[in-house]
Design a protein around this motif. Structure first.
Motif, PDB file in Angstrom:
ATOM      1  N   VAL A  21       0.978  -1.134  -0.053  1.00  0.00           N
ATOM      2  CA  VAL A  21      -0.230  -0.024   0.244  1.00  0.00           C
ATOM      3  C   VAL A  21       0.921   1.287  -0.032  1.00  0.00           C
ATOM      4  N   PRO A  22       0.546   2.306  -0.890  1.00  0.00           N
ATOM      5  CA  PRO A  22       1.547   3.268  -0.958  1.00  0.00           C
ATOM      6  C   PRO A  22       1.518   3.973   0.753  1.00  0.00           C
ATOM      7  N   THR A  23       2.688   4.536   0.899  1.00  0.00           N
ATOM      8  CA  THR A  23       2.993   5.073   2.044  1.00  0.00           C
ATOM      9  C   THR A  23       3.281   6.712   1.955  1.00  0.00           C
ATOM     10  N   TYR A  24       2.547   7.346   2.817  1.00  0.00           N
ATOM     11  CA  TYR A  24       2.678   8.924   2.931  1.00  0.00           C
ATOM     12  C   TYR A  24       3.481   9.331   4.218  1.00  0.00           C
ATOM     13  N   LEU A  29      -0.975  14.159   5.219  1.00  0.00           N
ATOM     14  CA  LEU A  29      -2.164  13.992   6.046  1.00  0.00           C
ATOM     15  C   LEU A  29      -2.417  15.440   6.526  1.00  0.00           C
ATOM     16  N   GLU A  30      -1.546  16.052   7.410  1.00  0.00           N
ATOM     17  CA  GLU A  30      -1.766  17.075   7.973  1.00  0.00           C
ATOM     18  C   GLU A  30      -2.154  18.576   6.911  1.00  0.00           C
ATOM     19  N   GLU A  31      -1.311  18.551   5.824  1.00  0.00           N
ATOM     20  CA  GLU A  31      -1.614  19.334   4.771  1.00  0.00           C
ATOM     21  C   GLU A  31      -2.974  19.348   4.135  1.00  0.00           C
ATOM     22  N   GLN A  32      -3.330  18.000   3.788  1.00  0.00           N
ATOM     23  CA  GLN A  32      -4.489  17.953   3.280  1.00  0.00           C
ATOM     24  C   GLN A  32      -5.502  18.075   4.114  1.00  0.00           C
TER      25      GLN A  32
END
Length: 99
Positions: A21-24, A29-32
């Motif tokens: 699964v892609p990792t971020y 997440l904070e910026e989104q």
């Protein structure tokens, strides 16, 4: 638009049944979330867009719940502090990325 493209990519990964699964970064997440919450607050002057803004917030939440997120832990904070002490001429958020 970016989130829509990420949703398409996620569907593609699911269709292929890839094990990874892609990792971020948690920073992503904070910026989104900040962007989604800003959109909601701007809807005070355009209430007809409020439903869309909340829908986008929900889509973002669902999307990131299915992703791996890298923590910003003590080690990352120490590295971030060392980068700040070097007085590198980039934004604070950008310094958190390599951390």
């Amino acid at each position: 638009m970016l989130l829509f493209l990420n949703m398409v990519i996620l569907k593609f990964y699911n269709a292929l049944k890839l094990s990874e699964v892609p990792t971020y970064l948690l920073l992503t997440l904070e910026e989104q979330l900040k962007g989604r919450l800003t959109s909601i607050s701007k809807c005070a002057t355009k209430p007809e867009l409020l439903v869309v803004a909340y829908r986008n917030l929900r889509i973002t939440q669902i999307y990131f719940c299915s992703m791996n997120l890298l923590n910003f832990d003590d080690a990352a904070y120490s590295y971030y502090q060392s980068l700040r002490q070097q007085k590198i001429q980039v934004g604070t958020q950008d310094l958190r990325i390599p951390a």
